[in-house]
Design a protein around this motif. Sequence first.
Motif, mmCIF file in Angstrom:
data_model
loop_
_atom_site.group_PDB
_atom_site.id
_atom_site.type_symbol
_atom_site.label_atom_id
_atom_site.label_comp_id
_atom_site.label_asym_id
_atom_site.label_seq_id
_atom_site.Cartn_x
_atom_site.Cartn_y
_atom_site.Cartn_z
ATOM 1 N N LYS A 289 0.847 -1.195 0.000
ATOM 2 C CA LYS A 289 0.000 0.000 0.000
ATOM 3 C C LYS A 289 0.878 1.239 0.000
ATOM 4 O O LYS A 289 1.823 1.341 0.794
ATOM 5 C CB LYS A 289 -0.898 -0.004 1.230
ATOM 6 C CG LYS A 289 -2.010 0.993 1.184
ATOM 7 C CD LYS A 289 -2.983 0.733 2.330
ATOM 8 C CE LYS A 289 -4.245 1.523 2.168
ATOM 9 N NZ LYS A 289 -5.226 1.211 3.216
ATOM 10 N N PHE A 290 0.581 2.164 -0.907
ATOM 11 C CA PHE A 290 1.342 3.398 -1.069
ATOM 12 C C PHE A 290 0.367 4.560 -1.044
ATOM 13 O O PHE A 290 -0.604 4.568 -1.800
ATOM 14 C CB PHE A 290 2.084 3.403 -2.415
ATOM 15 C CG PHE A 290 2.943 2.189 -2.620
ATOM 16 C CD1 PHE A 290 4.278 2.213 -2.276
ATOM 17 C CD2 PHE A 290 2.413 1.025 -3.144
ATOM 18 C CE1 PHE A 290 5.071 1.093 -2.462
ATOM 19 C CE2 PHE A 290 3.198 -0.097 -3.334
ATOM 20 C CZ PHE A 290 4.532 -0.065 -2.992
ATOM 21 N N ALA B 10 0.766 15.020 2.649
ATOM 22 C CA ALA B 10 1.319 14.704 3.967
ATOM 23 C C ALA B 10 2.745 14.161 3.861
ATOM 24 O O ALA B 10 3.076 13.453 2.907
ATOM 25 C CB ALA B 10 0.426 13.689 4.678
ATOM 26 N N GLU B 11 3.558 14.491 4.853
ATOM 27 C CA GLU B 11 4.954 14.054 4.842
ATOM 28 C C GLU B 11 5.090 12.542 4.873
ATOM 29 O O GLU B 11 6.061 11.996 4.350
ATOM 30 C CB GLU B 11 5.703 14.665 6.024
ATOM 31 C CG GLU B 11 5.965 16.148 5.856
ATOM 32 C CD GLU B 11 6.798 16.715 6.991
ATOM 33 O OE1 GLU B 11 7.512 15.940 7.652
ATOM 34 O OE2 GLU B 11 6.728 17.928 7.207
ATOM 35 N N GLN B 12 4.137 11.844 5.487
ATOM 36 C CA GLN B 12 4.237 10.383 5.586
ATOM 37 C C GLN B 12 3.853 9.674 4.291
ATOM 38 O O GLN B 12 4.012 8.457 4.190
ATOM 39 C CB GLN B 12 3.400 9.849 6.759
ATOM 40 C CG GLN B 12 1.912 9.930 6.554
ATOM 41 C CD GLN B 12 1.281 11.180 7.153
ATOM 42 O OE1 GLN B 12 1.936 12.204 7.300
ATOM 43 N NE2 GLN B 12 0.017 11.101 7.490
ATOM 44 N N GLU C 292 4.196 8.126 0.721
ATOM 45 C CA GLU C 292 5.302 7.626 -0.087
ATOM 46 C C GLU C 292 5.401 8.388 -1.402
ATOM 47 O O GLU C 292 6.471 8.552 -1.965
ATOM 48 C CB GLU C 292 5.124 6.132 -0.401
ATOM 49 C CG GLU C 292 5.261 5.226 0.797
ATOM 50 C CD GLU C 292 3.966 5.060 1.585
ATOM 51 O OE1 GLU C 292 2.942 5.694 1.270
ATOM 52 O OE2 GLU C 292 3.989 4.278 2.556
ATOM 53 N N LEU C 293 4.247 8.815 -1.919
ATOM 54 C CA LEU C 293 4.174 9.563 -3.173
ATOM 55 C C LEU C 293 3.688 10.962 -2.830
ATOM 56 O O LEU C 293 2.507 11.264 -2.859
ATOM 57 C CB LEU C 293 3.213 8.879 -4.141
ATOM 58 C CG LEU C 293 3.404 7.368 -4.305
ATOM 59 C CD1 LEU C 293 2.273 6.776 -5.117
ATOM 60 C CD2 LEU C 293 4.731 7.072 -4.947
ATOM 61 N N GLN C 294 4.615 11.829 -2.438
ATOM 62 C CA GLN C 294 4.244 13.150 -1.931
ATOM 63 C C GLN C 294 4.216 14.187 -3.047
ATOM 64 O O GLN C 294 5.172 14.308 -3.812
ATOM 65 C CB GLN C 294 5.203 13.592 -0.834
ATOM 66 C CG GLN C 294 4.745 14.854 -0.143
ATOM 67 C CD GLN C 294 5.692 15.274 0.960
ATOM 68 O OE1 GLN C 294 6.880 15.014 0.911
ATOM 69 N NE2 GLN C 294 5.160 15.950 1.951
ATOM 70 N N VAL C 295 3.081 14.914 -3.097
ATOM 71 C CA VAL C 295 2.919 16.013 -4.043
ATOM 72 C C VAL C 295 2.384 17.210 -3.271
ATOM 73 O O VAL C 295 1.274 17.162 -2.733
ATOM 74 C CB VAL C 295 1.933 15.655 -5.180
ATOM 75 C CG1 VAL C 295 1.690 16.848 -6.070
ATOM 76 C CG2 VAL C 295 2.474 14.498 -5.984
ATOM 77 N N VAL C 296 3.180 18.257 -3.176
ATOM 78 C CA VAL C 296 2.743 19.470 -2.494
ATOM 79 C C VAL C 296 2.192 20.393 -3.571
ATOM 80 O O VAL C 296 2.926 21.123 -4.222
ATOM 81 C CB VAL C 296 3.903 20.117 -1.718
ATOM 82 C CG1 VAL C 296 3.428 21.361 -1.003
ATOM 83 C CG2 VAL C 296 4.504 19.114 -0.743
ATOM 84 N N GLN C 297 0.887 20.285 -3.782
ATOM 85 C CA GLN C 297 0.217 21.002 -4.867
ATOM 86 C C GLN C 297 -1.171 21.380 -4.389
ATOM 87 O O GLN C 297 -1.854 20.573 -3.766
ATOM 88 C CB GLN C 297 0.124 20.070 -6.089
ATOM 89 C CG GLN C 297 -0.467 20.674 -7.316
ATOM 90 C CD GLN C 297 0.536 21.524 -8.070
ATOM 91 O OE1 GLN C 297 1.735 21.434 -7.853
ATOM 92 N NE2 GLN C 297 0.056 22.359 -8.938
ATOM 93 N N LEU D 66 -4.095 13.126 2.378
ATOM 94 C CA LEU D 66 -4.149 11.727 1.947
ATOM 95 C C LEU D 66 -5.168 11.667 0.815
ATOM 96 O O LEU D 66 -6.362 11.549 1.055
ATOM 97 C CB LEU D 66 -4.558 10.804 3.098
ATOM 98 C CG LEU D 66 -3.562 10.666 4.234
ATOM 99 C CD1 LEU D 66 -4.144 9.809 5.353
ATOM 100 C CD2 LEU D 66 -2.255 10.075 3.746
ATOM 101 N N HIS D 67 -4.720 11.782 -0.402
ATOM 102 C CA HIS D 67 -5.603 11.917 -1.563
ATOM 103 C C HIS D 67 -6.089 10.562 -2.076
ATOM 104 O O HIS D 67 -7.272 10.341 -2.245
ATOM 105 C CB HIS D 67 -4.878 12.682 -2.663
ATOM 106 C CG HIS D 67 -5.788 13.364 -3.622
ATOM 107 N ND1 HIS D 67 -6.457 14.519 -3.305
ATOM 108 C CD2 HIS D 67 -6.150 13.046 -4.878
ATOM 109 C CE1 HIS D 67 -7.195 14.883 -4.342
ATOM 110 N NE2 HIS D 67 -7.025 13.996 -5.314
ATOM 111 N N PHE D 68 -5.149 9.649 -2.343
ATOM 112 C CA PHE D 68 -5.522 8.298 -2.749
ATOM 113 C C PHE D 68 -4.398 7.340 -2.392
ATOM 114 O O PHE D 68 -3.306 7.753 -2.027
ATOM 115 C CB PHE D 68 -5.871 8.202 -4.245
ATOM 116 C CG PHE D 68 -4.717 8.414 -5.190
ATOM 117 C CD1 PHE D 68 -3.900 7.362 -5.572
ATOM 118 C CD2 PHE D 68 -4.466 9.664 -5.740
ATOM 119 C CE1 PHE D 68 -2.854 7.539 -6.456
ATOM 120 C CE2 PHE D 68 -3.424 9.859 -6.631
ATOM 121 C CZ PHE D 68 -2.617 8.793 -6.990
#
Length: 66
Positions: free
Chosen positions: A25-26, A31-33, A35-40, A46-48
């Motif tokens: 699970k990714f 959020a910093e936690q 695995e696939l971080q996008v600051v946008q 926690l988007h998906f």
Amino acid sequence: MIAELAVLKGWNPGHVFVLSEGKDKFFFGRAEQCELQVVQQGVSRLHFSVERHGALFYVVDQGSSN
């Protein structure tokens, strides 16, 4: 098995996230936690998630309002 998630449109097209072996699970989001971080703007903390079930991968909405 190592899989990749590629950005086709929008933020950073052409970017490839590698989904490492040994994890099922990714999380994708701001959020910093994640695995696939996008600051946008428009992306939730926690988007998906991308979840591995055997040889298949599923994209699962995390119930965000945006």
